[in-house]
Write a protein that holds these residues in place. Structure first.
Motif: not given
Length: 582
Positions: A467-468, A430-435, A413-427
């Protein structure tokens, strides 16, 4: 020179009814924005998007494997897009596909496409002859042919629908012949049947192999737009057409060979029947020229009407044929899969004694903010079903012989909208993403002792917003902040339940972020109360005693239930605790 390998692809399915297909080659192809994703549900027993094909310039609306008459695994598929084109993709090796033909000619968005091989017109088996049909919002359906003697696909014929348009198109063979039948579901709530006719030759380089399609019948019965159709050949040699509509009904049509005498004879009216004679179902007849100017006659009748859904029925799919060891041939199980916007997927089967079609299995979703299913497909062996929803998510169920039930499985699966930002956790675990789909998602590897290869999956959705979301900042392994369109920054912290499941799935032994914090101060989970806008912390054992409850506390405010995944990835939403709003 450095070599790069794609380890993980996260993308949702497009919000169109025909954007997913599961072939007999055990691969799922689906539209993902302007691309086509190839998904192997059995990869490492966890599933993985193994390839992403980029060629279209706009949204992919339909994908369909080009099928063989004898049921061999597919090697090609056709995709239709809003860029007014369709593309034929050919398999090069296991997961690699190459665009071999681009079908240009439509003046509007191409909404659906289908293809079928016609082996009887092959001269050299090195290249296969195929008939392809594409439907567009320009009120036309184009029929194309890819012949082995030609380098490209040639448009044979254009069928015009006047001021209307075709919503779905499917190709098959008339039973007992090599004549191709094209069914088109139009916006007049009718199914229009077109068959090849030898007497109407095609002019051009393929006139020896191509035949013109002529309308032979129109099926009337549905009261709203028909959104999906599917053909199958039953064990008696009759062709069954299933159609689903926005009137919430499914209709089964039977196309059976018949003799000239039956087709041309005058039927008695009900008042003219003798007492011993049975009332026969209403039938329509049509004929096609086969070979040597001989005609083949067929009878079309309504076989059954299936009522069980409470919303628009967007998807329909017959169970694939299964090879029978006893009969030493393929047999067709009488099972039909349907999906609807009422958030349910149903498997229909005829009753053994009465023959009436009844629902045998119903799966789906309860609650939430989803808007139902846009389609569903059987696996090649019929032991699994996959559905795709309004928000692009996949749902997979597999039949358990041990339990006798359909169990949910791990999918992609995944985002169904535009992915606008991603960032790794310090270690970097895993990966964060927002959309712009108003969610924050966490992607992490699933590490298993019995599998050498780790597979990445969407592990949680810590924030589901109104909100987006536009930006993201990871503060520590279990803390992050996000900003959205309402110009507010929110800070979140992971609850204990997420940390426990994360450590089991990703095999994290030591965790300084947890060891240095007060375990009793960390909430067990988080929930969004009824009519609430912010996540609220839920602590272990938190509950209002019955004698102290106010009228407003008649129903529980917190709906959080702890989940123990025990090292298995499941599709779930783990909401993080909201710490502050800036």
């Amino acid at each position: 020179m450095s070599q790069f390998e794609t380890v993980y692809v996260s993308t949702a399915c497009n919000r169109t009814p025909h954007s997913v297909d599961w072939g007999r080659n055990k691969l799922v192809c689906y539209g993902a924005s302007n691309s086509v994703a190839i998904y192997d549900p059995k990869y490492a027993d966890a599933g993985k998007v193994v390839s992403v094909l980029c060629q279209h310039k706009n949204r992919v609306n339909s994908v369909r494997w080009i099928r063989h008459k004898n049921g061999l695994p597919e090697t090609e598929f056709v995709s239709a897009s809003s860029d007014c084109t369709a593309i034929v993709w050919t398999r090069i090796n296991d997961y690699s596909f190459f665009p071999t033909s681009i079908l240009k000619g439509h003046e509007g968005t191409v909404t659906v496409a289908d293809g079928i091989y016609v082996a009887d017109r092959n001269v050299d088996s090195a290249k296969q002859t195929a008939i392809i049909a594409t439907a567009s919002v320009d009120s036309s359906v184009k029929v194309w042919m890819r012949h082995e003697n030609e380098d490209d696909v040639i448009c044979l014929q254009t069928l015009s629908f006047g001021s209307g348009f075709c919503l779905c198109a499917r190709l098959c063979f008339l039973p007992g012949t090599d004549i191709v039948l094209l069914s088109c579901a139009a916006d007049d709530a009718k199914i229009h049947l077109f068959a090849e006719s030898i007497s109407n030759a095609i002019q051009g380089p393929l006139k020896e192999y191509a035949k013109q399609f002529v309308r032979v019948d129109s099926l009337v019965g549905h009261e709203d737009w028909i959104r999906a159709m599917d053909f199958t050949l039953d064990d008696s040699g009759h062709l069954l057409l299933a159609s689903s509509s926005q009137d919430s009904l499914i209709r089964l049509w039977r196309i059976a060979p018949c003799g000239e005498k039956t087709a041309t004879s005058t039927r008695k009216r009900i008042g003219e029947l003798d007492l011993e004679e049975d009332i026969q179902p209403d039938e329509k007849f049509f004929s096609v020229i086969v070979q040597d100017d001989t005609a083949a006659y067929f009878a079309v009748s309504l076989d059954s009407v299936l009522a069980g859904h409470e919303g628009w029925v967007y998807g329909i799919d017959w169970h694939p044929p299964i090879y029978s060891e006893d009969k030493k041939r393929c047999t067709q199980p009488m099972k039909l899969l349907s999906s609807s916007l009422d958030k349910s997927i149903i498997i229909w089967e005829p009753d053994a004694s009465s023959g009436v079609w009844l629902e045998s299995v119903r799966v789906g979703e309860i609650g939430g903010n989803t808007l139902g299913f846009y389609g569903s497909k059987f696996s090649p062996d019929g032991q699994s079903i996959i559905g795709h929803g309004y928000q692009g998510s996949f749902h997979l169920w597999t039949y358990s012989d041990e339990l006798g039930t359909w169990e949910p499985g791990v999918t992609v699966g995944g985002h169904f909208g535009e992915v606008v930002d991603i960032q790794w956790e310090p270690g970097g675990r895993f990966l964060f993403s927002v959309s712009t789909d108003q969610t924050t998602r966490i992607h992490a590897p699933w590490i298993r002792d019995d599998h050498q290869e780790e597979t990445w999956h969407e592990l949680a959705r810590p924030q589901v917003h109104g909100y987006d979301i536009s930006c993201l900042a990871v503060l520590s392994r279990y803390r992050f902040a996000s900003g959205a369109e309402e110009k507010v920054i929110r800070a979140f912290r992971a609850p204990n339940n997420f940390v426990k499941n994360f450590r089991q799935i990703c095999k994290v032994e030591s965790d300084k972020d947890i060891e240095n914090s007060d375990a009793f101060a960390v909430p067990q989970g988080a929930s969004v109360p009824t009519l609430g806008l912010s996540n609220k912390a839920v602590y272990e054992g938190q509950e209002v005693p019955p004698e102290e409850r106010h009228v407003k506390d008649e129903y529980p405010e917190f709906y959080f239930t702890p989940l123990n995944l025990k090292g298995t990835v499941k599709c779930h939403i783990c909401i993080f605790v909201l710490l502050s709003v800036l």
